[in-house]
Structure formats: structure tokens, C-alpha cells
Design an enzyme around this catalytic site. Structure first.
Site, mmCIF file in Angstrom:
data_model
loop_
_atom_site.group_PDB
_atom_site.id
_atom_site.type_symbol
_atom_site.label_atom_id
_atom_site.label_comp_id
_atom_site.label_asym_id
_atom_site.label_seq_id
_atom_site.Cartn_x
_atom_site.Cartn_y
_atom_site.Cartn_z
ATOM 1 N N ARG A 98 22.216 3.736 -37.600
ATOM 2 C CA ARG A 98 22.848 2.775 -36.692
ATOM 3 C C ARG A 98 24.059 3.429 -36.049
ATOM 4 O O ARG A 98 24.884 4.032 -36.733
ATOM 5 C CB ARG A 98 23.259 1.565 -37.544
ATOM 6 N N THR B 270 27.978 0.760 -31.190
ATOM 7 C CA THR B 270 27.148 -0.218 -30.455
ATOM 8 C C THR B 270 26.245 -1.028 -31.378
ATOM 9 O O THR B 270 25.645 -2.012 -30.945
ATOM 10 C CB THR B 270 26.238 0.512 -29.461
ATOM 11 N N ASP C 255 28.935 0.461 -47.562
ATOM 12 C CA ASP C 255 27.893 1.270 -46.930
ATOM 13 C C ASP C 255 26.888 1.701 -47.998
ATOM 14 O O ASP C 255 27.188 2.516 -48.863
ATOM 15 C CB ASP C 255 28.542 2.492 -46.264
ATOM 16 N N ASP D 72 26.061 5.517 -48.283
ATOM 17 C CA ASP D 72 27.160 6.295 -48.874
ATOM 18 C C ASP D 72 27.277 6.023 -50.368
ATOM 19 O O ASP D 72 27.553 6.929 -51.159
ATOM 20 C CB ASP D 72 28.488 5.950 -48.202
#
Ligand code: PRP
Ligand code: URA
Length: 210
Positions: free
Chosen positions: A103, A107, A201, A204
């Protein structure tokens, strides 16, 4: 689109540890696998089967076998890879295809950087794995990809979702046979497109910052 949110204290317990920011990667990976195995039980409720006859040591009886073509499991790289073992533990005869997506963090648009899937998915039951359904951009693009290749029904297994992403998917998949199985439906997205309260995340936390 059908949405099923798991409602089980074991899943909520494991999710609570997963959300905790002090949980280290090895434990995060193990818990992700365990949660997915529990979600896989629900996600495979409508797996296609056919009746077969077998001999027990005592008599002849009928049972069910998973139909051909075998289901296709598609983890969305990177974070979806952390869900694969948990899924194939319950569906060991499934075939596995891969979609690599990332991603754009400005945006929120998904970019596909890898694809290894059969060209023809006609008559194929597909199970997509992605831990986070945030804006819904990545999962929406993955589902669209599978239908374009001929898939007839798609079940997505996600650990967490935001209502905003679910609503987007609902609009985009109208008229399609789509099921979403969730560990939990969270409150909202924040201004950075992260799920709140979420777990941060997922890629991560599974694999470190790369
Ligand atoms: C994360 C996550 C989903 C996506 C969700 O992946 O695993 O694929 O973001 O966001 P969306 O619903 O707004 O599209 P990311 O793009 O961070 O890539 P990664 O798996 O390599 O970490
Ligand atoms: N991707 C993640 O890994 N986490 C979020 O909360 C949103 C997108």
C-alpha cells in the site's frame, strides 16, 4: 457479501496479546498462526465436498472428501504469508498461489509487485489471507484479481478490519459470492489509514522493518 466475526474467548485472548505493543516478533508470529487456524475452521465451513464410500474395519460407509479442483489459498505478501501455515494446517491438500501487494502510505492505493497464480481459476474456491483490512484497497484489488481469473467464490480471512474498509468492499463486490471471516471488527481508521485500536503494522511486527 457475508461477514463473520469470530466470537470466541480463545481468539480474543490471543488477539489481546497480539495487539500489545510489547509482544515480540516470535510470539507475534506464533499467535498469528494459532488465530488463523481457529479462523480457518469457520472460513472452511462451506468448502466444497463430495460424498465418497469407504470401508471401515467393520463395514462400508459413506463420508465426505474435499472436491477437485482443490481449494486455492492466496496469502497477500508480505503480512499474509504469516497466516499461511495456520490455514494449511486445516486444509493441507489446498494449492497455494501468491499475490505481492504494498500500500502506498500517502495515497493508500495498493500496488501489485508479484503474482504467482493459476491463469484459470474457473470453478475454483479461493481463500485469501491478509491480516489487516484497513481501507480495503489491497483486499479489494486481490478479490477483483481472482474473479477476473474466473474464481466463483472468494473467502477472505483477516485478523482485524475497520468498518470503512468493510463498507468499501461491500460496495465493490456487490453481486459476487464473497465471505469475510474476521478475528475482530475494530472501531475505525486513523488519519494515517491505520486500524484503531489495531495492532500497528502487521508486516513489520511479523518480519521487522525492511
Ligand atoms: C498491509 C496489510 C494489508 C494492507 C491493508 O500491507 O497487510 O495488505 O496493508 O491496508 P489497506 O486495507 O488500506 O489496503 P502493507 O501494504 O503494509 O504491506 P506488507 O504486508 O508488505 O507490510
Ligand atoms: N496495514 C497494517 O499493517 N496495519 C494497519 O493498521 C493498516 C494497514
Amino acid at each position: 457479501m457475508r461477514v463473520h466475526v469470530a466470537d470466541h474467548p480463545l481468539i480474543t485472548h490471543k488477539l489481546t496479546v497480539l495487539r500489545d505493543k510489547t509482544t515480540p516478533s516470535p510470539i507475534f508470529r506464533a499467535l498469528t498462526e494459532e488465530i488463523v487456524t481457529l479462523l480457518a475452521y469457520e472460513a472452511t465451513r462451506n468448502v466444497r465436498t463430495n460424498e465418497i464410500q469407504i470401508e471401515t474395519p467393520v463395514t462400508t460407509t459413506t463420508g465426505l472428501a474435499i472436491s477437485n479442483p482443490k481449494p486455492l489459498v492466496v496469502p497477500i505478501l508480505r503480512a499474509g504469508l504469516g497466516m499461511l501455515e495456520g490455514m494449511v494446517k486445516l486444509l493441507p491438500t489446498a494449492e497455494v498461489g501468491f499475490l505481492g501487494m504494498v500500500r502506498d502510505e500517502e495515497t493508500f492505493q495498493p500496488m501489485t509487485y508479484a503474482e504467482r497464480l493459476p491463469d484459470d481459476l474457473s470453478n475454483r474456491q479461493c481463500f485469501v489471507l491478509d491480516p489487516m483490512l484497513a481501507t480495503g484497497g489491497s483486499l479489494g484489488a486481490a478479490i477483483e484479481f481472482l474473479f477476473k481469473r474466473g474464481a466463483v467464490d472468494v473467502t477472505a480471512v483477516c485478523i482485524l478490519a475497520a468498518p470503512e474498509g468493510l463498507e468499501k468492499l461491500e460496495r465493490e463486490t456487490e453481486g459476487r459470492d464473497v465471505t469475510i471471516v474476521l478475528g475482530a471488527l475494530d472501531e475505525r481508521l486513523n488519519e494515517n489509514g491505520y486500524i484503531v485500536p489495531g495492532l500497528g503494522d502487521a508486516g513489520d511486527r511479523l518480519y521487522g522493518l525492511v
